[in-house]
Design an enzyme around this catalytic site. Structure first.
Site, PDB file in Angstrom:
ATOM      1  N   HIS A  12       8.088 -78.508 -76.020  1.00 30.92           N
ATOM      2  CA  HIS A  12       7.489 -79.227 -74.895  1.00 30.92           C
ATOM      3  C   HIS A  12       7.458 -80.738 -75.137  1.00 30.92           C
ATOM      4  CE1 HIS A  12       5.034 -79.753 -71.363  1.00 30.92           C
ATOM      5  NE2 HIS A  12       4.017 -80.223 -72.046  1.00 30.92           N
TER       6      HIS A  12
ATOM      7  N   SER B 194       4.545 -82.862 -68.211  1.00 28.71           N
ATOM      8  CA  SER B 194       3.442 -81.926 -68.442  1.00 28.71           C
ATOM      9  C   SER B 194       2.358 -82.087 -67.365  1.00 28.71           C
ATOM     10  CB  SER B 194       2.877 -82.175 -69.847  1.00 28.71           C
ATOM     11  OG  SER B 194       2.111 -81.099 -70.266  1.00 28.71           O
TER      12      SER B 194
ATOM     13  N   ASP C 173      11.288 -75.520 -74.524  1.00 29.78           N
ATOM     14  CA  ASP C 173       9.891 -75.674 -74.098  1.00 29.78           C
ATOM     15  C   ASP C 173       9.360 -74.311 -73.656  1.00 29.78           C
ATOM     16  OD1 ASP C 173       7.482 -76.252 -72.871  1.00 29.78           O
ATOM     17  OD2 ASP C 173       8.253 -77.881 -71.634  1.00 29.78           O
TER      18      ASP C 173
END
Lengths: 411, 211
Positions: free
Chosen positions: A381, A183, A348
């Site tokens: 995610h 991320s 995701d």
């Protein structure tokens, strides 16, 4: 908002002793709640020369807190820098000193794990603007002696990376064996490879992108507005008012948390199940388990995270756009010697596979050495934080391959 | 596949023999990475791969190979010209949508191309069509016509003609039997087109085609 959100007792835990003997409490003088000693290391950076931030301000000296696992080898060639995500911190592989939960990448970092601490020296620093020992908006502004609040300079992903580079310099490491993260950590890994290609042997951006998408900026803006709409925020000066915008921050976390999951994962976990009741109440209590879960996520988050920090770090992510700085993403990696491994997850939707694939295409355009895998997962995610055996194997295999190419001896 | 793998499929070995040590190689449709692994271990080749199946890609990366998930038809355009010494397409040409475009990109990206493919002019294929009147299904071509990934079969002769049209110079050509053993025939000749079950060609851009 449940009553529990409105006022939370500051949970104080007796943490481990500071390894470097720095007085961790001093920087917390600005905090109204009882200070706690954090485990790990802390160093003043930007002492001789201030750090020039993207916004034009020169910062320094400033503290950076970091944690390490494993042992740095004699030629300092086995260091892996792990970059944490938005709400992560340096406590990668140990019980968190505040939340008491396992380290956020306990599954990946440790003896015999993909980031094998018997072999590699793993470093993770709290990012610039963070709130766990590295300078951030809740620290005292040396000019005024009061907490920075919104007078803290706006920082970028590049600024975070520049600060990390100072730390790596301090540790005497010429070249990191690898820099990796998921991320926002992926953004840092990409920025490292683009900015300091000679200082990085391998980069592993996981569930990331070369720029923050409009949709993601939009979600961040919802979170920031929730914080700023909380009357306890006081224009960012809540510490001076001895309050915390807990309600706003909790809402921000709840909204963000939804984006970390997937519809499938939410449905599997909660469905339409009711929380501790057999029928609907025809009211606005948390009837559904999913509501109760989100409220819990919000409540526990405010215990460990500073609201202004959340504003600053989300902003840093929004500003991230490699192409804006380098012309194109490909130009950022022209002639790069770095070995890349990009990873995405099928479910995701915050950093979907096409974002990683766009980076891969850019890397192909400069004939970079790149691997790319998409991992089948329905966990959204957050999958990069969870137990995904295929992901573990890929990471492990990539690192082994890199170690072989670099000639890193198996210790 | 770890350790010093030295034994690989015979046809892959023949391809490996065409590659100079220490060169840069892109293997398009690299499967589980057996050839790339072999080239790295035995020739110190700087190898990269593209593979369509995610299972194949993951297996490659688990083994420390630099491989991405991608499609020969759509993803070769990203690569810069002359980025590799060799671009290899092993038993994949017949599964591409636009074989000519793929070959064109290969010739652009690599100084040399190595292509292996099954020969649809092989006598057993011909006889299946001639005597039975049906598309051949056998050990080497196990799919029915309606579910085969192989959508662009060609004969060795077809390939040689296309290469000529594209100004690709054949540096080496090998006519092989089903086990990947050399038949010792002129690869561009009539006999090879009849008796070879597969073929491998090492191609180089003709000077008239330099860009």
């Amino acid at each position: 908002m449940p009553a529990a959100c409105q006022h939370l007792p500051a949970r104080v835990r007796a943490g481990k002793k500071s390894l470097t003997g720095h007085d961790f409490n001093s920087s917390y003088a600005a905090m109204s709640e009882p200070a706690f000693p954090l485990p790990g290391h802390r160093i003043e950076l930007g002492v001789d020369e201030k750090l020039r931030l993207d916004c034009g301000i020169a910062l320094g000296p400033f503290p950076v807190a970091y944690q390490t696992y494993g042992t740095l080898n004699a030629d300092k060639s086995n260091a892996i820098l792990v970059c944490h995500a938005l709400t992560g911190d340096q406590f990668v592989a140990e019980t968190h000193p505040i939340s008491g939960k396992p380290g956020w990448w306990d599954l990946m970092v440790g003896p015999g794990k993909p980031l094998d601490t018997d072999r590699y020296f793993v470093i993770c620093a709290n990012v610039l603007g963070g709130c766990l020992g590295t300078v951030g908006p809740k620290d005292a502004n040396p000019a005024t002696g009061k907490p920075y609040g919104l007078s803290f300079p706006v920082i970028t992903i590049a600024d975070m990376v520049r600060a990390q580079r100072l730390l790596i310099d301090h540790l005497g490491i010429d070249q990191l064996f690898a820099v990796m993260g998921g991320s926002m950590g992926a953004m840092q890994a990409l920025d490292w490879a683009a900015r300091y290609p000679e200082r990085v042997f391998a980069a592993v951006p996981i569930a990331g992108a070369a720029r923050h998408s409009a949709q993601n900026i939009a979600f961040h803006e919802v979170g920031r507005q929730a914080i700023m709409a909380d009357p306890d925020w006081h224009g960012g000066d809540y510490l001076l008012h001895d309050t915390r915008p807990h309600r706003g921050l909790a809402v921000a976390r709840m909204a963000a948390h939804i984006t970390y999951l997937s519809e499938t994962a939410l449905h599997r976990k909660f469905g339409r199940n009711l929380q501790d009741r057999d029928t609907l109440t025809y009211g606005f209590d948390a009837d559904f388990q999913v509501e109760s879960y989100l409220r819990h996520q919000g409540i526990t988050f405010v215990e460990r995270f500073d609201a202004n920090s959340y504003l600053y770090i989300t902003r840093a992510m929004d500003y991230f756009d490699l192409a804006a700085e380098f012309g194109t993403v490909a130009a950022a990696f022209e002639n790069t010697p770095v070995r890349f491994c990009l990873v995405s997850f099928t479910s995701d939707w915050l950093f979907p596979t096409p974002e990683s694939r766009a980076v891969v295409h850019a890397l192909n355009a400069v004939a970079a050495n790149v691997s790319f895998v998409e991992i089948e997962s329905d966990k959204g995610h957050d999958a990069f934080l969870l137990d995904e055996p295929e992901f573990r194997d890929v990471l492990s295999g990539f690192l082994n391959g890199c170690a072989e190419h670099k000639g890193l001896k198996a210790t | 596949m770890n350790g010093t793998t030295s034994s690989i499929r015979v046809d892959l070995q023949l391809i490996a023999d065409m590659v100079e040590p220490g060169s840069r190689v892109l293997d398009v449709g690299c499967g589980d990475g057996a050839l790339l692994q072999h080239l790295w271990k035995t020739k110190g080749v700087d190898g990269r791969g593209i593979e369509l199946s995610q299972t194949g890609v993951n297996a490659c990366v688990r083994n420390g190979l630099s491989v991405i998930q991608g499609d020969a038809d759509t993803d070769l355009k990203d690569y810069p010209s002359d980025a590799f010494d060799y671009v290899i397409l092993s038993q994949t040409l017949q599964a591409t949508h636009n074989p000519r475009t793929v070959l064109d990109h290969m010739a652009r990206i690599g100084k040399r191309s190595i292509v292996s493919f099954p020969n649809f002019g092989y006598w057993r294929v011909r006889s299946s069509l001639f005597f039975i009147g049906r598309m051949p299904v056998n050990e080497k071509l196990p799919h029915q016509w309606y579910n085969t990934p192989n959508i662009h079969f060609c004969t060795i002769r077809d390939f040689v003609v296309l290469g000529r049209e594209m100004n690709l110079h054949v540096e080496r050509g090998l006519a092989l039997n089903g086990d990947g053993l050399r038949l010792g025939l002129d690869p561009a000749g009539v006999l090879a087109n009849l008796l070879a079950e597969q073929a491998v060609f090492l191609l180089r851009r003709s000077h008239t085609n330099e860009r």
